[in-house]
Scaffold this active site. Structure first.
Site, PDB file in Angstrom:
ATOM      1  N   LYS A 122      55.753  40.507  34.999  1.00  0.00           N
ATOM      2  CA  LYS A 122      55.768  41.605  34.504  1.00  0.00           C
ATOM      3  C   LYS A 122      57.136  41.724  33.899  1.00  0.00           C
ATOM      4  O   LYS A 122      57.546  42.158  32.979  1.00  0.00           O
ATOM      5  CB  LYS A 122      55.426  42.786  35.372  1.00  0.00           C
ATOM      6  N   LYS A 205      44.637  36.608  31.628  1.00  0.00           N
ATOM      7  CA  LYS A 205      43.696  37.521  32.057  1.00  0.00           C
ATOM      8  C   LYS A 205      43.470  38.713  31.182  1.00  0.00           C
ATOM      9  O   LYS A 205      44.464  38.773  30.416  1.00  0.00           O
ATOM     10  CB  LYS A 205      44.568  38.064  33.569  1.00  0.00           C
ATOM     11  N   LYS A 208      44.974  45.623  30.680  1.00  0.00           N
ATOM     12  CA  LYS A 208      44.769  46.868  29.894  1.00  0.00           C
ATOM     13  C   LYS A 208      46.162  46.955  28.737  1.00  0.00           C
ATOM     14  O   LYS A 208      46.011  47.803  27.913  1.00  0.00           O
ATOM     15  CB  LYS A 208      45.332  48.149  30.764  1.00  0.00           C
TER      16      LYS A 208
HETATM   17  P1  AMP Z   1      44.820  47.480  38.011  1.00  0.00           P
HETATM   18  O1  AMP Z   1      44.151  47.823  36.690  1.00  0.00           O
HETATM   19  O2  AMP Z   1      45.807  46.645  37.816  1.00  0.00           O
HETATM   20  O3  AMP Z   1      45.157  48.754  38.729  1.00  0.00           O
HETATM   21  O4  AMP Z   1      43.914  46.866  38.690  1.00  0.00           O
HETATM   22  C1  AMP Z   1      42.735  47.549  39.624  1.00  0.00           C
HETATM   23  C2  AMP Z   1      41.682  46.322  40.103  1.00  0.00           C
HETATM   24  O5  AMP Z   1      41.041  45.641  38.899  1.00  0.00           O
HETATM   25  C3  AMP Z   1      42.385  45.292  40.898  1.00  0.00           C
HETATM   26  O6  AMP Z   1      41.571  45.165  41.892  1.00  0.00           O
HETATM   27  C4  AMP Z   1      42.532  43.928  39.884  1.00  0.00           C
HETATM   28  O7  AMP Z   1      42.535  42.987  40.698  1.00  0.00           O
HETATM   29  C5  AMP Z   1      41.379  44.153  39.281  1.00  0.00           C
HETATM   30  N1  AMP Z   1      41.400  43.519  37.877  1.00  0.00           N
HETATM   31  C6  AMP Z   1      42.262  44.000  36.859  1.00  0.00           C
HETATM   32  N2  AMP Z   1      41.972  43.081  35.872  1.00  0.00           N
HETATM   33  C7  AMP Z   1      41.172  42.320  36.161  1.00  0.00           C
HETATM   34  C8  AMP Z   1      40.550  40.970  35.554  1.00  0.00           C
HETATM   35  N3  AMP Z   1      40.779  40.851  34.145  1.00  0.00           N
HETATM   36  N4  AMP Z   1      39.604  40.310  36.276  1.00  0.00           N
HETATM   37  C9  AMP Z   1      39.199  40.746  37.350  1.00  0.00           C
HETATM   38  N5  AMP Z   1      39.811  41.940  38.280  1.00  0.00           N
HETATM   39  C10 AMP Z   1      40.918  42.467  37.592  1.00  0.00           C
END
Ligand code: AMP
Ligand code: TRP
Length: 342
Positions: A122, A205, A208
């Site tokens: 990041k 990956k 968002k």
């Molecule tokens: P975040 O949006 O970063 O707060 O992520 C929230 C949850 O979603 C965490 O458990 C991440 O590991 C999961 N997550 C986010 N992006 C992915 C992705 N591309 N594939 C699988 N899990 C994801």
């Protein structure tokens, strides 16, 4: 650390969270939310959090933060998190998170933080300009988990290192204070969609915040947009192989098969068996139809819930109260162990 500290003395308890920073993706749904729903029930007490204090480690416009917080809460509810069965709340309403986070800042070592790959990714070349919060973030995440003595944390693959750090923090605290107060939490990273990839580049990956909206499926995308994004998803020209081995060096193809498997609750092997030899002209529309069938009811329920933000706020306030009832005694005990006079 003995077996006792890692298992039997702790109630089976699940904690996980999602940051309210921008829209939710299919990666969040398959890697996190869908699995949160599945863990509700007899086996565990479940706590699901909107981790707003994590979101502000990078700049968030206040009005957008409020909207995004309610949107994550709505996505939990619309996907099947039952606020009676689970404790559903937002992090900042339970001040004990920040308090235990500070204590863990004094347990974790700078060298541990320096190894965190998410910060490196990041921050990039601009590490000096990042907030101190972004750097210390894994220590607050450890506090989120250990404040409830959570034994299991369902997350996507990208969070594995942070849950391992949580174990390191618990172990060091227990060692330094000669106690077995904190459990060694287990990450739960299972199933075909633990790392949903970008639709335009199968080595990255799905996130968002990617540059182009075509890279990701958003939980609030309409049916036409979902179909278009899958139609335009990058693939190689070859048809689907006879077995999973044939997808080894085909990351984009593998990703679409994994997404199909996760959405339909099948193994990737079963999907390959069904579609062996199929071309993309056949597979992509089938995948789009499946995704729309699963996501459309969730997004329309999310929209309905978001029309009444006061009701979402009431659910979060009630969940926060229940969360505090577990968190407060654990924080008080921590203060006693550390020697803070109250
Ligand atoms: P975040 O949006 O970063 O707060 O992520 C929230 C949850 O979603 C965490 O458990 C991440 O590991 C999961 N997550 C986010 N992006 C992915 C992705 N591309 N594939 C699988 N899990 C994801
Ligand atoms: N760091 C997680 C992410 O970026 C979100 C998170 C914060 C979390 N606290 C948590 C996940 C505690 C699981 C448990 O995705």
């Amino acid at each position: 650390m003995t077996e006792a500290a890692s298992h039997s003395q702790f109630t089976p308890r699940v904690f996980s969270g999602i940051k309210p920073s921008g829209g939710l993706t299919l990666g969040n749904y398959l890697g996190a939310i869908k699995r949160f729903v599945a863990m509700q029930g007899e086996a565990y007490e479940t706590l699901y959090c909107v981790v707003d204090l994590h979101a502000i480690t990078v700049w968030q416009d206040p009005a957008e933060l409020r909207t995004a917080t309610r949107e994550v809460a709505a996505s939990y509810l619309a996907s099947g998190i039952d606020p009676e069965k689970s404790i559903l709340f937002n992090q900042s309403q339970v001040s004990q998170h920040a308090e235990l986070g500070w204590i863990f800042n004094c347990v974790a070592r700078v060298g541990w933080m320096n190894r965190m790959t998410q910060f490196k990714e990041k921050a990039g070349k601009n590490a000096e300009k990042q907030s101190l919060g972004l750097y210390a973030y894994p220590s607050l995440m450890a506090a989120d988990i250990l404040l409830y003595h959570a034994t299991h944390v369902p997350v996507g693959e990208d969070q594995k290192q942070h849950v391992e750090l949580t174990r390191d923090i618990a172990a060091k605290f227990n060692h330094d204070y000669k106690t077995e107060f904190f459990p060694l939490t287990n990450p739960v990273i299972e199933g075909p969609a633990m790392r949903v990839m970008n639709l335009r580049d199968g080595t990255k990956k799905m996130s968002k915040s990617g540059e182009s909206d075509m890279e990701r499926i958003n939980m609030l995308d309409d049916a036409d947009t979902i179909a278009k994004k899958f139609r335009k998803a990058r693939t190689d020209p070859a048809p689907l192989p006879e077995s999973l081995d044939g997808l080894k060096d085909r990351p984009e193809a593998r990703n679409l098969v994994d997404i199909y498997a996760a959405l339909s609750d099948q193994s990737p092997e079963a999907v390959i068996t069904e579609y062996a030899g199929a071309g993309w002209g056949q597979f992509k529309p089938a995948l789009a139809d499946l995704a729309v069938a699963k996501l459309a009811p969730i997004s329309s329920e999310m929209q309905r819930l978001l029309d009444d933000p006061a009701e979402i706020d009431r659910i979060l306030a009630r969940g926060s109260e229940r969360a505090r009832a577990i968190a407060a005694p654990i924080l008080e005990r921590t203060y006693d162990i550390v020697g803070l006079v109250r």
